[in-house]
Design an enzyme around this catalytic site. Structure first.
Site, PDB file in Angstrom:
ATOM      1  CG  ASP A  66      -6.333  31.987   0.413  1.00 33.78           C
ATOM      2  OD1 ASP A  66      -7.441  32.347   0.002  1.00 33.78           O
ATOM      3  OD2 ASP A  66      -5.967  31.095   1.110  1.00 33.78           O
ATOM      4  CE  LYS A 106      -2.386  27.551  -0.960  1.00 32.00           C
ATOM      5  NZ  LYS A 106      -2.657  27.693   0.361  1.00 32.00           N
ATOM      6  CG  ASP A 127      -1.925  30.971   0.348  1.00 31.03           C
ATOM      7  OD1 ASP A 127      -1.087  30.182   1.317  1.00 31.03           O
ATOM      8  OD2 ASP A 127      -3.082  30.850   0.037  1.00 31.03           O
ATOM      9  NE  ARG A 156      -7.707  21.488   1.284  1.00 32.50           N
ATOM     10  CZ  ARG A 156      -7.657  21.251   2.563  1.00 32.50           C
ATOM     11  NH1 ARG A 156      -8.319  20.116   2.700  1.00 32.50           N
ATOM     12  NH2 ARG A 156      -7.085  21.840   3.398  1.00 32.50           N
ATOM     13  CE  LYS A 200      -6.795  33.071   4.095  1.00 29.80           C
ATOM     14  NZ  LYS A 200      -6.620  31.749   4.764  1.00 29.80           N
ATOM     15  CG  ASP A 258      -9.570  30.186   3.538  1.00 24.30           C
ATOM     16  OD1 ASP A 258      -8.705  30.596   2.556  1.00 24.30           O
ATOM     17  OD2 ASP A 258      -9.595  30.161   4.512  1.00 24.30           O
ATOM     18  CD  GLU A 318      -6.605  28.745  -1.330  1.00 28.39           C
ATOM     19  OE1 GLU A 318      -5.512  29.003  -1.231  1.00 28.39           O
ATOM     20  OE2 GLU A 318      -7.543  28.810  -0.475  1.00 28.39           O
TER      21      GLU A 318
END
Length: 507
Positions: A276, A271, A294, A357, A283, A353, A355
């Site tokens: 993020d 990933k 991230d 996956r 968030k 959030d 995202e």
């Protein structure tokens, strides 16, 4: 910092083998083994034969006793060296009891603790290699890691970690090979740390892809990069959808280590969310700066692929690395939108959030087109990983046999991945009212498990698959410990490399 500057960076101290002390050495490091009964018995020294004569050994033992040394794990003592030795300082590092039974990670931890206490020292000679050249080298290299590229002279560290560590060990072919291997692995971990520690202002998808291209090409990997136009044309709906909110468009990077004659192929997916915010499902502000990490999964996969080429592992390795920035804007995807993943599965995005996956799903489907025997994806995917396992223990999910194999290998190298289940009853909670899948469930239970169940939908039949969630372990927000520095940790690079070597050994 340019891509070339990044590739030229020195990431740790120079480490060599030696069989003797010299007048140019500053500090001698000795392992200290705790006695079974520390109240009545003195600790013993882990050191090579004939390094200390009886008088020097007695003087060292007397100093340890005067300082109350016990040899417990993590204990560090420093005192002047006996005049018969060419060094000026002795440092002892506690190893706990039964040094003969110490696992390799205990030596790594001790070496990391050792070098972090030696700021301002020029050259170190260490006897910790008596318990393992490779672990000692990795511990010193990673414990001495620094990242100060964005500090000006007024705030840079006034003291520097030792620039050179010499390990007391025979200069045998076996020890040299072990040292060479350890330094490639340690450099890969440090590279992953560099990627994670580089701020998102300087590491956005296009720049991440370019730095990867430079480093991977230097290592001899084949490199393919798809830009945002090519991604949209090819139907990578997850990557494009997540990247829509940013002015800095996404990328997909593919790295290929083609092992001639190998019958096995391992796919790696990481990933790569370079920052993020959570997107429209934004968030909280507190701690959002930690989201520079991230892309920790992508960093680990890129570093592992490069290490595989340098080590020339006899297994074909294909890394598929999606890179995007998740931002809120007038063009960002919304909660309730439906996107079409690469391969045709439709997903209702209930929470922007979740995202990671979405970009992983695209990359997993693409990776499966290469017909790998095994697939490992890794990601800073869920806060639920930290709730379940804390900040230092990766969660490992996937097909049962390969999941357990990856977790076992992870534990053997000290990264301590833990196998977790994917309960079948959670699958129904990912049903969508309008699409094939929803990207989140409608509750907070088993979030790490549900995320893996989502990813399972995109893994091809018959492929041994493991998903490694490193949301906490990839980024250390507290103080340094052992060979783990603050910030990016490089987890799970050592697990991934060890799994590749395990596949070479055991198929």
């Amino acid at each position: 910092m340019s891509s070339n500057d990044f590739s030229d960076r020195v990431r740790g101290p120079r480490i060599e083998l030696t069989t003797a002390l010299t007048k140019d050495d500053d500090v001698l490091v000795i392992g200290l083994i705790a006695a079974e009964d520390a109240d009545t018995q003195a600790p013993s020294l882990l050191i090579g034969e004939d390094l200390l004569d009886d008088a020097a050994a007695d003087a060292v033992s007397a100093s340890i006793a005067a300082l109350g040394g016990t040899g417990r794990s993590g204990e560090i003592l420093s005192f002047p060296a006996p005049t018969s030795l060419p060094v000026r300082l002795i440092q002892t590092v506690g190893l706990g009891q039964d040094s003969d039974d110490h696992d390799a990670d205990a030596i790594r931890q001790a070496a990391g603790e050792s070098i972090r206490k030696l700021d301002g020292v020029g050259r170190v000679v260490s006897a910790l290699a008596q318990a393992g050249v490779g672990p000692a080298a990795e511990g010193y290299f990673l414990g001495g890691y620094r990242f100060e590229e964005f500090r000006s002279a007024k705030s840079a560290s006034k003291k520097q970690a030792p620039s050179e560590v010499r390990l007391l060990a025979a200069k045998s072919k076996e020890n040299r090979a072990e040292l060479d291997h350890a330094l490639i692995v340690a450099d890969a971990v440090a590279l992953a740390r560099d990627f994670v520690n580089t701020p998102p202002s300087h590491l956005f998808p296009a720049e991440f892809a370019e730095r990867t291209r430079v480093l991977a090409s230097q290592a001899g990997l084949r490199v393919e990069i798809l830009d945002d136009v090519e991604l949209a044309k090819a139907g990578y709906g997850g990557i494009v959808g997540v990247g829509k909110g940013s002015s800095r468009p996404p990328r997909l990077v593919r790295l290929i280590h083609d092992a001639k004659g190998s019958e096995r192929t391992v796919a790696l997916v990481g990933k790569g969310i370079t920052f993020d915010t959570g997107g429209i499902s934004i968030k909280p502000a507190a701690g959002m700066d930690h989201m520079t990490s991230d892309m920790g999964g992508a960093a680990a996969v890129v570093a592992t692929a490069i290490a595989a080429a340098k080590l020339d592992v006899n297994v074909t390795v294909i890394a598929t690395v999606p890179m995007a920035e998740n931002m809120p804007s007038g063009t960002a995807q919304r909660p309730g939108d439906v996107l079409t993943q690469y391969g045709g599965t439709t997903v209702e995005v209930l929470n922007t959030d979740a995202e990671g996956r979405l970009i992983l799903a695209d990359a997993i489907v693409r990776a499966c087109e290469d017909d790998p025997d095994y697939l490992i994806d890794t990601a800073t995917l869920t806060g639920a990983q930290m709730v379940a396992l804390g900040n230092r223990t990766p969660g490992v999910l996937g097909t049962d046999e390969f999941r357990d194999r990856v977790a076992s290998v992870s534990q053997s190298v000290g990264e301590n991945g833990w196998p977790m289940p994917m309960p079948s009853e959670l699958r129904g909670d990912l049903d969508s009212r309008v699409a094939d899948l929803a990207n989140v469930t409608n509750h907070r239970w088993g979030g790490m498990l549900s995320a893996a169940i989502f990813l399972k939908e995109f893994v091809g039949e018959g492929i041994g698959w493991a998903h490694v969630d490193v949301a906490g372990p990839a980024f250390n927000t507290s103080g340094p410990w052992g060979y783990t520095t603050k910030g990016g940790t490089g987890v799970p690079v050592r697990t991934l490399i060890a799994v590749l070597e395990d596949v070479v050994e055991n198929g």
